[in-house]
Design a protein around this motif. Sequence first.
Motif, PDB file in Angstrom:
ATOM      1  N   MET A 113      45.042  14.296  14.215  1.00  0.00           N
ATOM      2  CA  MET A 113      46.406  14.446  13.719  1.00  0.00           C
ATOM      3  C   MET A 113      47.286  13.286  14.179  1.00  0.00           C
ATOM      4  O   MET A 113      46.933  12.540  15.104  1.00  0.00           O
ATOM      5  CB  MET A 113      47.018  15.760  14.221  1.00  0.00           C
ATOM      6  N   LEU A 114      48.425  13.168  13.523  1.00  0.00           N
ATOM      7  CA  LEU A 114      49.494  12.296  13.978  1.00  0.00           C
ATOM      8  C   LEU A 114      50.632  13.154  14.490  1.00  0.00           C
ATOM      9  O   LEU A 114      50.995  14.163  13.876  1.00  0.00           O
ATOM     10  CB  LEU A 114      50.025  11.422  12.835  1.00  0.00           C
ATOM     11  N   GLN A 115      51.197  12.764  15.630  1.00  0.00           N
ATOM     12  CA  GLN A 115      52.496  13.272  16.046  1.00  0.00           C
ATOM     13  C   GLN A 115      53.448  12.094  16.011  1.00  0.00           C
ATOM     14  O   GLN A 115      53.266  11.101  16.728  1.00  0.00           O
ATOM     15  CB  GLN A 115      52.450  13.904  17.432  1.00  0.00           C
ATOM     16  N   ILE A 116      54.442  12.224  15.144  1.00  0.00           N
ATOM     17  CA  ILE A 116      55.352  11.125  14.838  1.00  0.00           C
ATOM     18  C   ILE A 116      56.716  11.435  15.448  1.00  0.00           C
ATOM     19  O   ILE A 116      57.318  12.479  15.152  1.00  0.00           O
ATOM     20  CB  ILE A 116      55.458  10.939  13.313  1.00  0.00           C
ATOM     21  N   PHE A 117      57.195  10.550  16.302  1.00  0.00           N
ATOM     22  CA  PHE A 117      58.433  10.770  17.051  1.00  0.00           C
ATOM     23  C   PHE A 117      59.543   9.870  16.502  1.00  0.00           C
ATOM     24  O   PHE A 117      59.409   8.643  16.471  1.00  0.00           O
ATOM     25  CB  PHE A 117      58.220  10.471  18.536  1.00  0.00           C
TER      26      PHE A 117
END
Length: 244
Positions: A113-117
Amino acid sequence: MLIKLGTENHKQPFKDPISITRVQPGEIFQEKGRDSAFGPLSIIDHAVMRKGIKIKMHEHVNDEILSYVSHGVSHHKDSAGFEAPIAPGKLMLMNAGSSFWHEEKVEDGYVEMLQIFIRPRETDLKPGIQFHDKPVDHSDWYVMVGPENSEAPLHVRQSVYILDAHPKAGETLEIPVYQGLTPFLYVMSGDITSGDLKIGRQESITDLENPLPSVTAIKNTTIVLFLVDMNAEMSMAGTISGLK
């Protein structure tokens, strides 16, 4: 001028059983001492989590966080009382604001997954969470995230749009142009060409002066496009997004 961010610039703050490749988009400028964010687009954490992993309940403040799963199921629980499986086609956006707590765990297989901040426009906004079901396999662009006044299904408190596409081998895509916003294109999986450049997994391109040229998929590919107001006002108080 078209410029590229290669994998050699990325950090790895965690390795097995949780592997995180931390993409700091501002590194694309290769300017010593510059903020490592790309305007309010602060960090893209490309994570692989193995079966049995549990990230215990923890707090975020002043982070806008998009969770984008490409493989597997992450089981989410939070301080707002939501419990939900996050999987391909199920987006989650946490607007942390003044305080938001969550935990994630992997019960079977693995999760990629990507966690985009993203840095919000101001500090200590009201916390909340949003979910959206989207198509899983689409060659053309799908708008996932946009500002509060946009028609995007998920909203961030910032002048940022996030789109994805899944072109098949040989397909060519034009890159959308949003007036006043600067593109940052990330390859989550696969390989593409753009102009004279080849861009592979976990690599990115931008152009600060011109629209991005069309891209052609060398093989089946997942790409994520960010359109960013580089001059937006933003809070630097985020737990993760405030990192420089």
